[in-house]
Design a protein around this motif. Sequence first.
Motif, PDB file in Angstrom:
ATOM      1  N   UNK A 194      13.624  -4.991  -4.055  1.00  0.00           N
ATOM      2  CA  UNK A 194      12.485  -5.504  -3.284  1.00  0.00           C
ATOM      3  C   UNK A 194      12.772  -6.836  -2.591  1.00  0.00           C
ATOM      4  N   UNK A 195      13.338  -7.834  -3.244  1.00  0.00           N
ATOM      5  CA  UNK A 195      13.617  -9.092  -2.536  1.00  0.00           C
ATOM      6  C   UNK A 195      14.583  -8.925  -1.351  1.00  0.00           C
ATOM      7  N   UNK A 196      15.459  -7.944  -1.454  1.00  0.00           N
ATOM      8  CA  UNK A 196      16.435  -7.716  -0.389  1.00  0.00           C
ATOM      9  C   UNK A 196      15.795  -7.127   0.869  1.00  0.00           C
ATOM     10  N   UNK A 197      14.789  -6.257   0.714  1.00  0.00           N
ATOM     11  CA  UNK A 197      14.157  -5.622   1.880  1.00  0.00           C
ATOM     12  C   UNK A 197      12.974  -6.422   2.419  1.00  0.00           C
ATOM     13  N   UNK A 208       4.021  -4.410  -3.884  1.00  0.00           N
ATOM     14  CA  UNK A 208       3.085  -5.076  -4.772  1.00  0.00           C
ATOM     15  C   UNK A 208       3.777  -5.940  -5.806  1.00  0.00           C
ATOM     16  N   UNK A 209       2.994  -6.859  -6.357  1.00  0.00           N
ATOM     17  CA  UNK A 209       3.526  -7.777  -7.353  1.00  0.00           C
ATOM     18  C   UNK A 209       4.095  -7.043  -8.560  1.00  0.00           C
ATOM     19  N   UNK A 210       3.486  -5.929  -8.969  1.00  0.00           N
ATOM     20  CA  UNK A 210       3.981  -5.221 -10.152  1.00  0.00           C
ATOM     21  C   UNK A 210       5.370  -4.639  -9.938  1.00  0.00           C
ATOM     22  N   UNK A 211       5.797  -4.503  -8.704  1.00  0.00           N
ATOM     23  CA  UNK A 211       7.142  -4.019  -8.404  1.00  0.00           C
ATOM     24  C   UNK A 211       8.101  -5.173  -8.081  1.00  0.00           C
ATOM     25  N   UNK A 212       7.562  -6.374  -7.887  1.00  0.00           N
ATOM     26  CA  UNK A 212       8.375  -7.535  -7.525  1.00  0.00           C
ATOM     27  C   UNK A 212       8.627  -8.474  -8.709  1.00  0.00           C
ATOM     28  N   UNK A 213       7.716  -8.468  -9.658  1.00  0.00           N
ATOM     29  CA  UNK A 213       7.792  -9.425 -10.760  1.00  0.00           C
ATOM     30  C   UNK A 213       8.288  -8.754 -12.045  1.00  0.00           C
ATOM     31  N   UNK A 214       8.369  -9.514 -13.108  1.00  0.00           N
ATOM     32  CA  UNK A 214       8.945  -9.043 -14.381  1.00  0.00           C
ATOM     33  C   UNK A 214       7.999  -8.072 -15.087  1.00  0.00           C
ATOM     34  N   UNK A 215       8.067  -6.804 -14.684  1.00  0.00           N
ATOM     35  CA  UNK A 215       7.317  -5.730 -15.344  1.00  0.00           C
ATOM     36  C   UNK A 215       8.288  -4.577 -15.604  1.00  0.00           C
ATOM     37  N   UNK A 226      12.484  -9.510   3.607  1.00  0.00           N
ATOM     38  CA  UNK A 226      12.587 -10.222   4.893  1.00  0.00           C
ATOM     39  C   UNK A 226      12.426  -9.308   6.114  1.00  0.00           C
ATOM     40  N   UNK A 227      12.984  -8.110   6.069  1.00  0.00           N
ATOM     41  CA  UNK A 227      12.818  -7.191   7.191  1.00  0.00           C
ATOM     42  C   UNK A 227      11.386  -6.701   7.303  1.00  0.00           C
ATOM     43  N   UNK A 228      10.746  -6.439   6.175  1.00  0.00           N
ATOM     44  CA  UNK A 228       9.348  -6.004   6.196  1.00  0.00           C
ATOM     45  C   UNK A 228       8.463  -7.121   6.742  1.00  0.00           C
ATOM     46  N   UNK A 229       8.744  -8.341   6.358  1.00  0.00           N
ATOM     47  CA  UNK A 229       7.985  -9.481   6.889  1.00  0.00           C
ATOM     48  C   UNK A 229       8.147  -9.595   8.404  1.00  0.00           C
ATOM     49  N   UNK A 230       9.347  -9.385   8.901  1.00  0.00           N
ATOM     50  CA  UNK A 230       9.582  -9.480  10.348  1.00  0.00           C
ATOM     51  C   UNK A 230       8.792  -8.421  11.103  1.00  0.00           C
ATOM     52  N   UNK A 231       8.794  -7.195  10.597  1.00  0.00           N
ATOM     53  CA  UNK A 231       8.035  -6.124  11.253  1.00  0.00           C
ATOM     54  C   UNK A 231       6.542  -6.415  11.166  1.00  0.00           C
ATOM     55  N   UNK A 232       6.076  -6.843  10.008  1.00  0.00           N
ATOM     56  CA  UNK A 232       4.655  -7.139   9.804  1.00  0.00           C
ATOM     57  C   UNK A 232       4.188  -8.272  10.705  1.00  0.00           C
ATOM     58  N   UNK A 233       4.962  -9.321  10.796  1.00  0.00           N
ATOM     59  CA  UNK A 233       4.570 -10.495  11.581  1.00  0.00           C
ATOM     60  C   UNK A 233       4.506 -10.206  13.077  1.00  0.00           C
TER      61      UNK A 233
END
Length: 121
Positions: free
Chosen positions: A38-41, A24-31, A43-50
């Motif tokens: 999160x940014x490191x993982x 979620x955004x609250x874990x990705x953005x400045x909070x 791309x792999x999550x996107x590949x599995x999702x797609x």
Amino acid sequence: MAKDDELRYGPSGESEVHICVDMQRMFAEATDWKMPWLPRVLPNILAVTAAHPERNLFTRFIPARKLGQGAGMWRHYYERWGAMTIDSIGPEMAGLVPDLAKFTPPARIFDKHVYSPWKGS
């Protein structure tokens, strides 16, 4: 995923589902809860999702609306993390990161008000 873009144990079966927890955004953005990994993982999550968007289930942790809400220990939790209530961060921050949100639908979303996707749901 392995370096050659293949799943380590082969392709997923027809009955398998990808459960993606709290991207979620609250874990990705400045909070206060930003996760530096999160940014490191992502791309792999996107590949599995797609690969099979219809076989994805995204969970979203929905914080208390305001300070003082929550049952039991969760009430104490938000005394510590009052800046992370929906009233403080805004409801949009509980949304999936934009790169994953575009897969819904057909991917499904499961909202939860406790950390575990297995309890209180």
